[in-house]
Design a protein around this motif. Structure first.
Motif, PDB file in Angstrom:
ATOM      1  N   LYS A   4     -22.425  85.769 -78.470  1.00 11.16           N
ATOM      2  CA  LYS A   4     -22.108  86.364 -79.779  1.00 11.16           C
ATOM      3  C   LYS A   4     -23.289  87.112 -80.374  1.00 11.16           C
ATOM      4  N   GLU A   5     -24.515  86.773 -79.948  1.00 15.16           N
ATOM      5  CA  GLU A   5     -25.710  87.434 -80.462  1.00 15.16           C
ATOM      6  C   GLU A   5     -25.967  88.769 -79.773  1.00 15.16           C
ATOM      7  N   ILE A   7     -23.415  91.062 -78.983  1.00  9.90           N
ATOM      8  CA  ILE A   7     -22.290  91.972 -79.157  1.00  9.90           C
ATOM      9  C   ILE A   7     -22.749  93.315 -79.726  1.00  9.90           C
ATOM     10  N   SER A   8     -22.274  94.387 -79.103  1.00  7.20           N
ATOM     11  CA  SER A   8     -22.602  95.743 -79.556  1.00  7.20           C
ATOM     12  C   SER A   8     -21.824  96.082 -80.816  1.00  7.20           C
ATOM     13  N   GLU A   9     -22.494  96.743 -81.739  1.00  7.38           N
ATOM     14  CA  GLU A   9     -21.842  97.190 -82.970  1.00  7.38           C
ATOM     15  C   GLU A   9     -21.373  98.638 -82.858  1.00  7.38           C
ATOM     16  N   VAL A  10     -21.532  99.229 -81.689  1.00  9.29           N
ATOM     17  CA  VAL A  10     -21.300 100.669 -81.531  1.00  9.29           C
ATOM     18  C   VAL A  10     -20.098 100.983 -80.645  1.00  9.29           C
ATOM     19  N   PRO A  12     -16.623 101.101 -79.012  1.00 11.46           N
ATOM     20  CA  PRO A  12     -15.305 100.700 -79.509  1.00 11.46           C
ATOM     21  C   PRO A  12     -14.430 100.100 -78.418  1.00 11.46           C
ATOM     22  N   GLU A  76     -17.742  83.273 -77.046  1.00 12.10           N
ATOM     23  CA  GLU A  76     -18.880  83.593 -77.907  1.00 12.10           C
ATOM     24  C   GLU A  76     -20.026  82.595 -77.789  1.00 12.10           C
ATOM     25  N   GLY A 106     -15.746  91.501 -79.590  1.00 15.66           N
ATOM     26  CA  GLY A 106     -16.580  92.666 -79.289  1.00 15.66           C
ATOM     27  C   GLY A 106     -16.981  92.643 -77.830  1.00 15.66           C
ATOM     28  N   ASP A 112     -27.706  96.665 -73.012  1.00 14.29           N
ATOM     29  CA  ASP A 112     -28.161  95.638 -73.950  1.00 14.29           C
ATOM     30  C   ASP A 112     -28.488  94.347 -73.217  1.00 14.29           C
TER      31      ASP A 112
END
Length: 221
Positions: A4-5, A7-10, A12, A76, A106, A112
């Motif tokens: 969970k740490e 996960i990409s925020e970019v 989609p 997660e 996500g 990453d």
């Protein structure tokens, strides 16, 4: 480090109503070969560019495409090692993450994952590397750590591998110092077999850093 740490925020996710062309466009933008298909929060599966090309009807909705990967994911709360294992085994460029009810949260990208793992193994920290070779019955992490610390050094990272069809383990140790001589002498006193040493100098460190930075730029294009 948990999934969970990471996960990409970019990047989609896709919907079943999106077309294969939509998927290919997003894959090109983010330099990945896979993307998850999600309706609301339900993770339906992972589609690859190969799936779309094989279907040969890129204008069709993704709901009509067959998926090579049904529902590969990590929970997660799973460790980064589990993420790496799944990505490596299935050769994934993204790894979907779900909660305990298997709702989509996500994804984790390959780049990453690589950057985070490099930090975990102290890849950016200056220091020498010693590789030991020993039988499994002789492996003792406590003893190896004691020998290293008695030689006035610290272990920054350590990993164990066993080549296929080999009886012995290979122990790779990253130290917090470039001068590994005292540690080598200590291992010699305790009859450890040193398979190889890698001692960084400025030129070597600069080359490694440049190669790593070039790889990161490529993955993030």
């Amino acid at each position: 480090m948990l999934a969970k740490e990471l996960i990409s925020e970019v990047v989609p996710s896709l919907k079943t109503s999106d077309s294969g062309l939509d998927a290919l466009n997003w894959m090109e933008v983010f330099r990945v070969s896979h993307l998850p298909i999600v309706n609301n929060r339900a993770f339906l599966g992972l589609i690859s560019d190969v799936d779309i090309y094989d279907f040969n009807k890129a204008e069709e909705a993704l709901g009509n495409h067959a998926l090579s990967y049904a529902r590969p994911f990590v929970f997660e709360h799973q460790h980064i090692f589990d993420v790496i294992e799944l990505a490596s085994r299935l050769k994934l460029t993204v790894v979907p993450v779900v909660d305990k009810e298997e709702n989509y949260l996500g994804l984790i990208t390959q780049s990453d994952l690589l950057q985070t793992f490099a930090g975990l193994i102290a890849a950016h920290t200056e220091g020498g590397i010693i590789e030991l070779e020993l039988m499994p019955r002789d492996y003792s992490l406590a003893e190896i750590a004691r020998i290293v610390e008695d030689a006035d050094a610290k272990i920054l990272s350590l990993y164990v591998s066993q080549p296929v069809d080999a009886d012995k383990l290979c122990i790779a140790i990253k130290l917090n110092r470039i001068d590994v001589g005292p540690v080598l002498n200590a291992f010699d006193r305790y009859d450890y077999s040193v398979k190889a040493t890698y001692v960084g100098d400025n030129a070597y460190d600069d080359t490694v850093k440049k190669n790593y930075d070039a790889l990161m730029r490529y993955l993030n294009m």
